[in-house]
Structure formats: C-alpha cells, structure tokens
Write a protein that holds these residues in place. Structure first.
Motif, mmCIF file in Angstrom:
data_model
loop_
_atom_site.group_PDB
_atom_site.id
_atom_site.type_symbol
_atom_site.label_atom_id
_atom_site.label_comp_id
_atom_site.label_asym_id
_atom_site.label_seq_id
_atom_site.Cartn_x
_atom_site.Cartn_y
_atom_site.Cartn_z
ATOM 1 N N LYS A 54 0.834 -1.208 0.000
ATOM 2 C CA LYS A 54 0.000 0.000 0.000
ATOM 3 C C LYS A 54 0.866 1.254 0.000
ATOM 4 C CE LYS A 54 -3.724 2.295 2.434
ATOM 5 N NZ LYS A 54 -4.579 2.324 3.616
ATOM 6 N N ALA A 55 1.957 1.229 0.774
ATOM 7 C CA ALA A 55 2.861 2.377 0.811
ATOM 8 C C ALA A 55 3.548 2.583 -0.535
ATOM 9 C CB ALA A 55 3.907 2.187 1.903
ATOM 10 N N LEU A 56 3.943 1.480 -1.195
ATOM 11 C CA LEU A 56 4.532 1.588 -2.534
ATOM 12 C C LEU A 56 3.546 2.224 -3.512
ATOM 13 C CD1 LEU A 56 6.331 -1.850 -2.917
ATOM 14 C CD2 LEU A 56 7.420 0.385 -2.911
ATOM 15 N N ARG A 57 2.297 1.801 -3.440
ATOM 16 C CA ARG A 57 1.272 2.364 -4.337
ATOM 17 C C ARG A 57 1.021 3.841 -4.037
ATOM 18 N NH1 ARG A 57 -0.910 -3.114 -3.573
ATOM 19 N NH2 ARG A 57 -0.724 -4.127 -5.607
ATOM 20 N N THR A 58 1.074 4.221 -2.768
ATOM 21 C CA THR A 58 0.884 5.626 -2.392
ATOM 22 C C THR A 58 2.014 6.494 -2.922
ATOM 23 O OG1 THR A 58 -0.295 4.947 -0.385
ATOM 24 C CG2 THR A 58 0.574 7.190 -0.439
ATOM 25 N N VAL A 59 3.248 6.030 -2.767
ATOM 26 C CA VAL A 59 4.400 6.779 -3.278
ATOM 27 C C VAL A 59 4.323 6.883 -4.800
ATOM 28 C CG1 VAL A 59 6.911 6.681 -3.569
ATOM 29 C CG2 VAL A 59 5.900 6.261 -1.345
ATOM 30 N N LEU A 60 3.922 5.790 -5.451
ATOM 31 C CA LEU A 60 3.802 5.792 -6.906
ATOM 32 C C LEU A 60 2.745 6.778 -7.373
ATOM 33 C CD1 LEU A 60 4.544 4.536 -9.649
ATOM 34 C CD2 LEU A 60 2.810 2.797 -9.209
ATOM 35 N N SER A 61 1.594 6.794 -6.730
ATOM 36 C CA SER A 61 0.538 7.712 -7.167
ATOM 37 C C SER A 61 0.916 9.161 -6.905
ATOM 38 C CB SER A 61 -0.793 7.369 -6.505
ATOM 39 O OG SER A 61 -0.765 7.671 -5.131
ATOM 40 N N ALA A 62 1.631 9.424 -5.807
ATOM 41 C CA ALA A 62 2.076 10.794 -5.529
ATOM 42 C C ALA A 62 3.083 11.263 -6.571
ATOM 43 C CB ALA A 62 2.680 10.870 -4.135
ATOM 44 N N SER A 63 4.008 10.390 -6.927
ATOM 45 C CA SER A 63 5.009 10.740 -7.929
ATOM 46 C C SER A 63 4.379 10.933 -9.306
ATOM 47 C CB SER A 63 6.073 9.655 -7.989
ATOM 48 O OG SER A 63 6.972 9.894 -9.027
ATOM 49 N N ALA A 64 3.439 10.065 -9.635
ATOM 50 C CA ALA A 64 2.803 10.139 -10.949
ATOM 51 C C ALA A 64 1.891 11.353 -11.071
ATOM 52 C CB ALA A 64 2.027 8.863 -11.221
ATOM 53 N N SER A 65 1.173 11.692 -10.014
ATOM 54 C CA SER A 65 0.259 12.831 -10.097
ATOM 55 C C SER A 65 1.015 14.142 -10.245
ATOM 56 C CB SER A 65 -0.644 12.884 -8.868
ATOM 57 O OG SER A 65 0.111 13.157 -7.717
ATOM 58 N N LYS A 66 2.241 14.155 -9.763
ATOM 59 C CA LYS A 66 3.080 15.345 -9.930
ATOM 60 C C LYS A 66 3.346 15.605 -11.414
ATOM 61 C CE LYS A 66 7.354 17.269 -8.137
ATOM 62 N NZ LYS A 66 8.531 17.025 -7.309
ATOM 63 N N ASN A 67 3.422 14.524 -12.197
ATOM 64 C CA ASN A 67 3.661 14.635 -13.630
ATOM 65 C C ASN A 67 2.379 14.567 -14.441
ATOM 66 O OD1 ASN A 67 6.418 14.736 -13.158
ATOM 67 N ND2 ASN A 67 6.625 12.515 -13.235
ATOM 68 N N GLY A 68 1.237 14.475 -13.775
ATOM 69 C CA GLY A 68 -0.045 14.424 -14.470
ATOM 70 C C GLY A 68 -0.322 13.084 -15.122
ATOM 71 N N LYS A 69 0.254 12.015 -14.594
ATOM 72 C CA LYS A 69 0.046 10.686 -15.151
ATOM 73 C C LYS A 69 -0.695 9.820 -14.145
ATOM 74 C CE LYS A 69 4.238 10.791 -17.935
ATOM 75 N NZ LYS A 69 5.523 10.147 -18.200
ATOM 76 N N ARG A 70 -1.086 8.620 -14.600
ATOM 77 C CA ARG A 70 -1.786 7.686 -13.727
ATOM 78 C C ARG A 70 -1.123 6.318 -13.848
ATOM 79 N NH1 ARG A 70 -7.911 7.589 -12.412
ATOM 80 N NH2 ARG A 70 -7.937 5.768 -11.051
ATOM 81 N N TYR A 71 -0.670 5.776 -12.738
ATOM 82 C CA TYR A 71 -0.015 4.482 -12.697
ATOM 83 C C TYR A 71 -0.719 3.590 -11.688
ATOM 84 C CZ TYR A 71 4.156 5.987 -15.264
ATOM 85 O OH TYR A 71 5.036 6.416 -16.224
ATOM 86 N N SER A 72 -0.604 2.297 -11.923
ATOM 87 C CA SER A 72 -1.001 1.312 -10.922
ATOM 88 C C SER A 72 0.139 0.297 -10.797
ATOM 89 C CB SER A 72 -2.317 0.630 -11.286
ATOM 90 O OG SER A 72 -2.193 -0.047 -12.501
ATOM 91 N N LEU A 73 0.199 -0.376 -9.649
ATOM 92 C CA LEU A 73 1.286 -1.300 -9.361
ATOM 93 C C LEU A 73 0.722 -2.699 -9.155
ATOM 94 C CD1 LEU A 73 4.316 -1.780 -8.643
ATOM 95 C CD2 LEU A 73 3.680 -1.320 -6.280
ATOM 96 N N GLU A 74 1.297 -3.661 -9.859
ATOM 97 C CA GLU A 74 0.969 -5.077 -9.677
ATOM 98 C C GLU A 74 2.215 -5.780 -9.191
ATOM 99 O OE1 GLU A 74 -0.439 -6.717 -13.317
ATOM 100 O OE2 GLU A 74 -2.314 -5.617 -13.257
ATOM 101 N N ILE A 75 2.056 -6.581 -8.139
ATOM 102 C CA ILE A 75 3.166 -7.386 -7.639
ATOM 103 C C ILE A 75 2.911 -8.811 -8.106
ATOM 104 C CG2 ILE A 75 4.382 -8.195 -5.594
ATOM 105 C CD1 ILE A 75 3.400 -5.584 -4.216
#
Length: 77
Positions: A54-75
């Motif tokens: 969950k923390a990895l996904r939160t960091v990813l969404s924060a980083s992506a929203s800064k660039n105006g993109k949308r990412y999701s993470l699958e393990i």
C-alpha cells in the motif's frame, strides 16, 4: 522515472536485489508497473497485512500525479 523509483525501493527491501525487475505496460486505466521479485522475497515487498504494498502504491501515485500521469502497481508471483 516512476519505474526507477519503484525498482529502487524494492531493491532496498529484498535480500536478492538482482531478481528485482519492473516492467511497464499499458492498461485500460493508464500505465501499469509490474514488479517481480524472487519467490522468497514476495512477503517483504507485500508486508504484513499489505502495508508495504500500500505504501509503494501511495508513493507511486504521488510521484505520478506530480507529472499528471496515472499508474497502478501489480506485484507478480
């Protein structure tokens, strides 16, 4: 950039950092990052009750929203 970020964090969490790989694919809701680690390290990336994932996904969404993109993470197994 987001791919490198997830790879860096995952490598610092696991024992076998050489087995960490992150690939990027396109999904229907945006880009999807697929994280693969060694079989013995899956628990370290997911964490107790999924907290690290969950923390990895939160960091990813924060980083992506800064660039105006949308990412999701699958393990992946």
């Amino acid at each position: 950039m987001e791919k490198d970020l997830i790879e860096y964090i995952a490598k610092s969490l696991v024992d076998d950092s050489n087995a960490v790989s992150v690939s990027e694919t396109e999904g229907e809701r945006g880009a999807v990052l697929q994280l693969r680690v060694a079989e013995g390290d899956i628990g370290k990336v997911i964490g107790k009750y999924g907290r690290i994932a969950k923390a990895l996904r939160t960091v990813l969404s924060a980083s992506a929203s800064k660039n105006g993109k949308r990412y999701s993470l699958e393990i992946l197994d």
